[in-house]
Scaffold this motif. Sequence first.
Motif, PDB file in Angstrom:
ATOM      1  N   GLU A  73       0.821  -1.209   0.000  1.00  0.00           N
ATOM      2  CA  GLU A  73       0.000   0.000   0.000  1.00  0.00           C
ATOM      3  C   GLU A  73       0.858   1.262   0.000  1.00  0.00           C
ATOM      4  O   GLU A  73       0.555   2.234  -0.685  1.00  0.00           O
ATOM      5  N   TRP A  74       1.942   1.224   0.764  1.00  0.00           N
ATOM      6  CA  TRP A  74       2.852   2.358   0.842  1.00  0.00           C
ATOM      7  C   TRP A  74       3.484   2.632  -0.530  1.00  0.00           C
ATOM      8  O   TRP A  74       3.550   3.772  -0.981  1.00  0.00           O
ATOM      9  N   GLY A  75       3.910   1.586  -1.205  1.00  0.00           N
ATOM     10  CA  GLY A  75       4.473   1.740  -2.544  1.00  0.00           C
ATOM     11  C   GLY A  75       3.459   2.326  -3.509  1.00  0.00           C
ATOM     12  O   GLY A  75       3.793   3.209  -4.320  1.00  0.00           O
ATOM     13  N   LYS A  76       2.217   1.874  -3.428  1.00  0.00           N
ATOM     14  CA  LYS A  76       1.149   2.394  -4.293  1.00  0.00           C
ATOM     15  C   LYS A  76       0.902   3.869  -4.010  1.00  0.00           C
ATOM     16  O   LYS A  76       0.779   4.685  -4.934  1.00  0.00           O
ATOM     17  N   LEU A  77       0.853   4.229  -2.735  1.00  0.00           N
ATOM     18  CA  LEU A  77       0.640   5.624  -2.359  1.00  0.00           C
ATOM     19  C   LEU A  77       1.742   6.519  -2.924  1.00  0.00           C
ATOM     20  O   LEU A  77       1.481   7.586  -3.471  1.00  0.00           O
ATOM     21  N   LYS A  78       2.977   6.055  -2.816  1.00  0.00           N
ATOM     22  CA  LYS A  78       4.113   6.839  -3.325  1.00  0.00           C
ATOM     23  C   LYS A  78       4.036   6.988  -4.847  1.00  0.00           C
ATOM     24  O   LYS A  78       4.324   8.062  -5.375  1.00  0.00           O
ATOM     25  N   ARG A  79       3.648   5.940  -5.549  1.00  0.00           N
ATOM     26  CA  ARG A  79       3.538   6.006  -7.014  1.00  0.00           C
ATOM     27  C   ARG A  79       2.430   6.946  -7.462  1.00  0.00           C
ATOM     28  O   ARG A  79       2.544   7.582  -8.505  1.00  0.00           O
ATOM     29  N   GLU A  80       1.370   7.035  -6.687  1.00  0.00           N
ATOM     30  CA  GLU A  80       0.245   7.897  -7.050  1.00  0.00           C
ATOM     31  C   GLU A  80       0.595   9.376  -6.961  1.00  0.00           C
ATOM     32  O   GLU A  80      -0.044  10.208  -7.584  1.00  0.00           O
ATOM     33  N   SER A  85       0.660  12.180  -0.234  1.00  0.00           N
ATOM     34  CA  SER A  85       1.930  11.444  -0.274  1.00  0.00           C
ATOM     35  C   SER A  85       3.119  12.403  -0.336  1.00  0.00           C
ATOM     36  O   SER A  85       4.161  12.140   0.255  1.00  0.00           O
ATOM     37  N   ARG A  86       2.964  13.525  -1.034  1.00  0.00           N
ATOM     38  CA  ARG A  86       4.047  14.519  -1.090  1.00  0.00           C
ATOM     39  C   ARG A  86       4.259  15.162   0.276  1.00  0.00           C
ATOM     40  O   ARG A  86       5.390  15.411   0.688  1.00  0.00           O
ATOM     41  N   MET A  87       3.154  15.422   1.002  1.00  0.00           N
ATOM     42  CA  MET A  87       3.271  15.969   2.344  1.00  0.00           C
ATOM     43  C   MET A  87       3.998  14.984   3.260  1.00  0.00           C
ATOM     44  O   MET A  87       4.865  15.374   4.034  1.00  0.00           O
ATOM     45  N   LEU A  88       3.660  13.706   3.149  1.00  0.00           N
ATOM     46  CA  LEU A  88       4.343  12.709   3.969  1.00  0.00           C
ATOM     47  C   LEU A  88       5.834  12.670   3.634  1.00  0.00           C
ATOM     48  O   LEU A  88       6.674  12.623   4.533  1.00  0.00           O
TER      49      LEU A  88
END
Length: 101
Positions: A73-80, A85-88
């Motif tokens: 899920e983390w990888g998917k969030l980063k790809r999106e 995700s940019r804030m994180l």
Amino acid sequence: MRLWTAEQVRVRPEIVRLGYFGSYARGDWGVGSDVDVIAIVRKTTEPFQRRSLEWDFSDLPVTAEIIVYSLREWGKLKRENTRFSRMLDRDVIWTFSMVGE
């Protein structure tokens, strides 16, 4: 936060990364602020909305909320590449990170 992190890593071997973000990470917290915690775990079978129920924050001096992502899920969030995700990427202070993750 670092002491709490050390205990969580000890009792939860599935943790890959653990950190915090939001007002405590930015340094602009105030009265009533909670700490926003993020955990990345190898995998989980719990539904996303129920994962926070498994975490004990009673050793922290303030209230806390947690978001728990599996590695996938983390990888998917980063790809999106969403605003969230940019804030994180910008704001998370990682208190634990496995080598290579």
